[in-house]
Design a protein around this motif. Structure first.
Motif, PDB file in Angstrom:
ATOM      1  N   ILE A 152       0.824  -1.199   0.000  1.00 10.24           N
ATOM      2  CA  ILE A 152       0.000   0.000   0.000  1.00 10.24           C
ATOM      3  C   ILE A 152       0.862   1.254   0.000  1.00 10.24           C
ATOM      4  CG2 ILE A 152      -1.811   1.265   1.249  1.00 10.24           C
ATOM      5  CD1 ILE A 152      -2.665  -1.558   0.250  1.00 10.24           C
ATOM      6  N   SER A 153       0.546   2.158  -0.918  1.00  5.61           N
ATOM      7  CA  SER A 153       1.148   3.495  -0.932  1.00  5.61           C
ATOM      8  C   SER A 153       0.054   4.476  -0.544  1.00  5.61           C
ATOM      9  CB  SER A 153       1.686   3.837  -2.322  1.00  5.61           C
ATOM     10  OG  SER A 153       2.095   5.198  -2.349  1.00  5.61           O
ATOM     11  N   LYS A 154       0.098   4.946   0.704  1.00  4.01           N
ATOM     12  CA  LYS A 154      -0.925   5.873   1.172  1.00  4.01           C
ATOM     13  C   LYS A 154      -0.876   7.212   0.434  1.00  4.01           C
ATOM     14  CE  LYS A 154      -1.502   3.663   5.600  1.00  4.01           C
ATOM     15  NZ  LYS A 154      -1.342   3.746   7.038  1.00  4.01           N
ATOM     16  N   PRO A 155       0.309   7.801   0.197  1.00  6.57           N
ATOM     17  CA  PRO A 155       0.336   9.088  -0.519  1.00  6.57           C
ATOM     18  C   PRO A 155      -0.239   9.008  -1.937  1.00  6.57           C
ATOM     19  CG  PRO A 155       2.423   8.725   0.586  1.00  6.57           C
ATOM     20  CD  PRO A 155       1.640   7.439   0.681  1.00  6.57           C
ATOM     21  N   ALA A 156       0.014   7.901  -2.634  1.00  7.37           N
ATOM     22  CA  ALA A 156      -0.488   7.740  -4.004  1.00  7.37           C
ATOM     23  C   ALA A 156      -1.901   7.148  -4.022  1.00  7.37           C
ATOM     24  CB  ALA A 156       0.452   6.846  -4.809  1.00  7.37           C
ATOM     25  N   ARG A 157      -2.354   6.637  -2.859  1.00  5.34           N
ATOM     26  CA  ARG A 157      -3.655   5.976  -2.755  1.00  5.34           C
ATOM     27  C   ARG A 157      -3.758   4.802  -3.731  1.00  5.34           C
ATOM     28  NH1 ARG A 157      -8.148  10.186  -3.128  1.00  5.34           N
ATOM     29  NH2 ARG A 157      -9.355   8.297  -2.892  1.00  5.34           N
ATOM     30  N   LEU A 158      -2.678   3.988  -3.751  1.00  8.27           N
ATOM     31  CA  LEU A 158      -2.613   2.824  -4.627  1.00  8.27           C
ATOM     32  C   LEU A 158      -2.245   1.578  -3.828  1.00  8.27           C
ATOM     33  CD1 LEU A 158      -0.621   4.291  -7.653  1.00  8.27           C
ATOM     34  CD2 LEU A 158      -3.077   3.796  -7.562  1.00  8.27           C
ATOM     35  N   ALA A 159      -2.742   0.444  -4.294  1.00  4.76           N
ATOM     36  CA  ALA A 159      -2.403  -0.856  -3.726  1.00  4.76           C
ATOM     37  C   ALA A 159      -1.789  -1.706  -4.834  1.00  4.76           C
ATOM     38  CB  ALA A 159      -3.648  -1.529  -3.160  1.00  4.76           C
ATOM     39  N   PHE A 160      -0.546  -2.085  -4.644  1.00  4.58           N
ATOM     40  CA  PHE A 160       0.178  -2.880  -5.625  1.00  4.58           C
ATOM     41  C   PHE A 160       0.036  -4.361  -5.271  1.00  4.58           C
ATOM     42  CE2 PHE A 160       2.134   1.276  -5.571  1.00  4.58           C
ATOM     43  CZ  PHE A 160       2.237   1.574  -6.912  1.00  4.58           C
ATOM     44  N   PRO A 161      -0.387  -5.197  -6.219  1.00  6.52           N
ATOM     45  CA  PRO A 161      -0.616  -6.614  -5.914  1.00  6.52           C
ATOM     46  C   PRO A 161       0.686  -7.387  -5.726  1.00  6.52           C
ATOM     47  CG  PRO A 161      -0.881  -6.235  -8.257  1.00  6.52           C
ATOM     48  CD  PRO A 161      -0.670  -4.880  -7.615  1.00  6.52           C
ATOM     49  N   ILE A 162       0.577  -8.456  -4.946  1.00  2.00           N
ATOM     50  CA  ILE A 162       1.681  -9.409  -4.789  1.00  2.00           C
ATOM     51  C   ILE A 162       1.174 -10.714  -5.371  1.00  2.00           C
ATOM     52  CG2 ILE A 162       3.155 -10.649  -3.175  1.00  2.00           C
ATOM     53  CD1 ILE A 162       2.722  -8.260  -1.240  1.00  2.00           C
ATOM     54  N   ARG A 163       1.848 -11.198  -6.399  1.00  2.00           N
ATOM     55  CA  ARG A 163       1.434 -12.430  -7.082  1.00  2.00           C
ATOM     56  C   ARG A 163       2.562 -13.445  -7.016  1.00  2.00           C
ATOM     57  NH1 ARG A 163      -0.463  -8.853 -11.917  1.00  2.00           N
ATOM     58  NH2 ARG A 163      -2.401  -8.041 -11.065  1.00  2.00           N
ATOM     59  N   GLY A 164       2.260 -14.604  -6.471  1.00  2.47           N
ATOM     60  CA  GLY A 164       3.283 -15.641  -6.354  1.00  2.47           C
ATOM     61  C   GLY A 164       4.461 -15.205  -5.520  1.00  2.47           C
TER      62      GLY A 164
END
Length: 61
Positions: A34-46
């Motif tokens: 999670i990047s709170k400043p960018a308001r983005l959630a980057f997935p973790i796959r495998g």
């Protein structure tokens, strides 16, 4: 979760948001960084974080 799909939390020390260069937090339940400043959630796959803005989910609120 199997060992091969487990995210190594030590990677958090080296990873930053590609958009804001800010630190990330780990959401184990959602398997996202999670990047709170960018308001983005980057997935973790495998067990691998996908640090592409085009793959990130926009956070609400």
């Amino acid at each position: 979760m199997t060992d091969e799909n487990r995210f190594d939390r030590r990677m958090l020390e080296a990873l930053v948001c590609p958009l804001t260069q800010s630190p990330l937090s780990y959401d184990a339940e959602a398997q996202e960084l999670i990047s709170k400043p960018a308001r983005l959630a980057f997935p973790i796959r495998g067990g691998i974080p996908i640090m592409l803005v085009s793959e990130a989910r926009q956070l609400d609120g």
